[in-house]
Design an enzyme around this catalytic site. Sequence first.
Site, mmCIF file in Angstrom:
data_model
loop_
_atom_site.group_PDB
_atom_site.id
_atom_site.type_symbol
_atom_site.label_atom_id
_atom_site.label_comp_id
_atom_site.label_asym_id
_atom_site.label_seq_id
_atom_site.Cartn_x
_atom_site.Cartn_y
_atom_site.Cartn_z
ATOM 1 N N ARG A 284 0.811 -1.221 0.000
ATOM 2 C CA ARG A 284 0.000 0.000 0.000
ATOM 3 C C ARG A 284 0.850 1.281 0.000
ATOM 4 O O ARG A 284 0.520 2.248 -0.674
ATOM 5 C CB ARG A 284 -0.900 -0.015 1.245
ATOM 6 N N CYS A 349 -26.338 -6.018 -7.996
ATOM 7 C CA CYS A 349 -27.596 -6.322 -7.302
ATOM 8 C C CYS A 349 -27.346 -6.743 -5.863
ATOM 9 O O CYS A 349 -27.549 -7.905 -5.491
ATOM 10 C CB CYS A 349 -28.343 -7.414 -8.061
HETATM 11 N N1 LLP Z 1 3.511 -8.825 3.811
HETATM 12 C C1 LLP Z 1 2.545 -9.681 4.169
HETATM 13 C C2 LLP Z 1 2.896 -10.970 4.749
HETATM 14 C C3 LLP Z 1 1.192 -9.305 4.027
HETATM 15 O O1 LLP Z 1 0.241 -10.148 4.415
HETATM 16 C C4 LLP Z 1 0.867 -8.042 3.477
HETATM 17 C C5 LLP Z 1 -0.517 -7.633 3.297
HETATM 18 C C6 LLP Z 1 1.919 -7.191 3.095
HETATM 19 C C7 LLP Z 1 3.226 -7.619 3.283
HETATM 20 C C8 LLP Z 1 1.672 -5.837 2.521
HETATM 21 O O2 LLP Z 1 0.985 -5.005 3.380
HETATM 22 P P1 LLP Z 1 0.799 -3.461 3.029
HETATM 23 O O3 LLP Z 1 2.179 -2.851 3.012
HETATM 24 O O4 LLP Z 1 0.150 -3.352 1.706
HETATM 25 O O5 LLP Z 1 -0.054 -2.952 4.111
HETATM 26 N N2 LLP Z 1 -7.099 -5.999 1.269
HETATM 27 C C9 LLP Z 1 -6.774 -5.198 2.441
HETATM 28 C C10 LLP Z 1 -5.321 -5.295 2.802
HETATM 29 C C11 LLP Z 1 -4.835 -6.718 3.038
HETATM 30 C C12 LLP Z 1 -3.370 -6.783 3.356
HETATM 31 C C13 LLP Z 1 -2.906 -8.196 3.365
HETATM 32 N N3 LLP Z 1 -1.509 -8.377 3.621
HETATM 33 C C14 LLP Z 1 -7.207 -3.769 2.192
HETATM 34 O O6 LLP Z 1 -7.790 -3.491 1.144
HETATM 35 O O7 LLP Z 1 -7.018 -2.911 3.049
#
Ligand code: LLP
Length: 426
Positions: A284, A349
């Site tokens: 992110r 829907c």
């Molecule tokens: N490493 C691992 C082991 C992870 O599970 C994740 C994200 C990341 C790195 C990266 O995290 P970030 O830097 O993007 O926060 N769909 C959800 C977010 C799910 C994140 C899952 N794991 C949303 O839309 O907020």
Amino acid sequence: MGQGVLSAGFARSAGLLRCEGVPLDTIGEVAGTPSYVYSTSTIRNRYDLLSDTIASVPHRIHYTLKANSNRAILRLVRSLGAGADVVSGGELFRARQAGFTGEEIIFGGVGKTARELAEALDARVLLVNVESEMELHLVDEIAARRRIRAPVSIRVNPEITVDAAHQYIRTGERGQKFGVPFDDARRVAELAATLPHVTLLGLDMHLGSQLSRVDPYRVGTERLTSIAADLRARGVGSLKYLDIGGGLGVRYDSEEPPDLARFAESVLPLVAASGLQLIMEPGRFVVGNAGVLLTRVLYRKHSGGKEYVITDAGMTELLRPSHYGAFHRIEAVRADNGHIRADVVGPVCESGDFLALDRDVQNVRPGDLLAVFDVGAYGFVMASNYNSRTRGAEVLVDGDRFAIVTERERYETLVQQEVDDPEWRS
Ligand code: LLP
């Protein structure tokens, strides 16, 4: 060090929203809607910001594909120096197609299949992040059959309470399915160090996602480095990497993103003292603010005392509002007609199909374009074909140029895996 201007790749001039040098209505005309539009300069700036933040220690940044696995974006982050963090055979395939070599890839995930583990080992990945004792034994067996040693890191659940925006995106708390429970971690790491077809190279954690506080990173890093020190004291000399995961939050609305200077001050000295190389797995942070979803207004409606704006994008394009109650800023591409308060809803829907509820938006008319902001992460990758809706296009902007980097799906795409004349077996 602050986080800089977050959505700097998107700005309004002469009443018209642009991505870098390209007016969004031009993209809407050429690519159609709904479409995801990404800003190259934003991705570059965000990557550099993170890389500068951790520059004082030896480090590797492995971009997390699950946030956005578009090939053009993978090529871009690789050109900036990133490695890849993948969690499925499909992501491994995508990473390699985009040019990442095995040693630029980390393979993680709580439920890897034997096939996926074999694929990871055959690709000679840098690390397999192992999440349980059982998985460790399976990795050892698969490596034995190949007469190799599997490069392994143990994902430890640091068991820290975090402030993630939603319960579904907390991962490093006690009792979660992820990682080896903290109390078992030393024993499992020692076991890894003794198995004949495994080399224990690292310790790993991931606290959760969309985090704004720095403290959990400090506490988690302390926990990992204390395990590393114990292992060394017991003669384990193979450790090289300390992976503190992803999770750094971004700004969607008024939330305070993590203070990167404090992050550096509180985490990096611990890493430096451990003598291990830092790995981060951001998703992110790199791409979240770098994308908008372009959608066209189809209708306006007044119902039950409420105003509705009905758009051609909904939960099938962007699941975050309905799944997590997530907030995404919405603006008209051309702003010229005052404001209303409305629910912005999609065509699916389901009553839970919305992009925003009770929101102040421009007084748009059918045919107008809306931009839904900060959808570069967990946007397109979570899109679905529900209601047999075809997934939209993805567009990359670089300065004054733009290119369609994913074509909109066609109706035929929806049925291409279905078997017309099935072969019956018994
Ligand atoms: N490493 C691992 C082991 C992870 O599970 C994740 C994200 C990341 C790195 C990266 O995290 P970030 O830097 O993007 O926060 N769909 C959800 C977010 C799910 C994140 C899952 N794991 C949303 O839309 O907020």
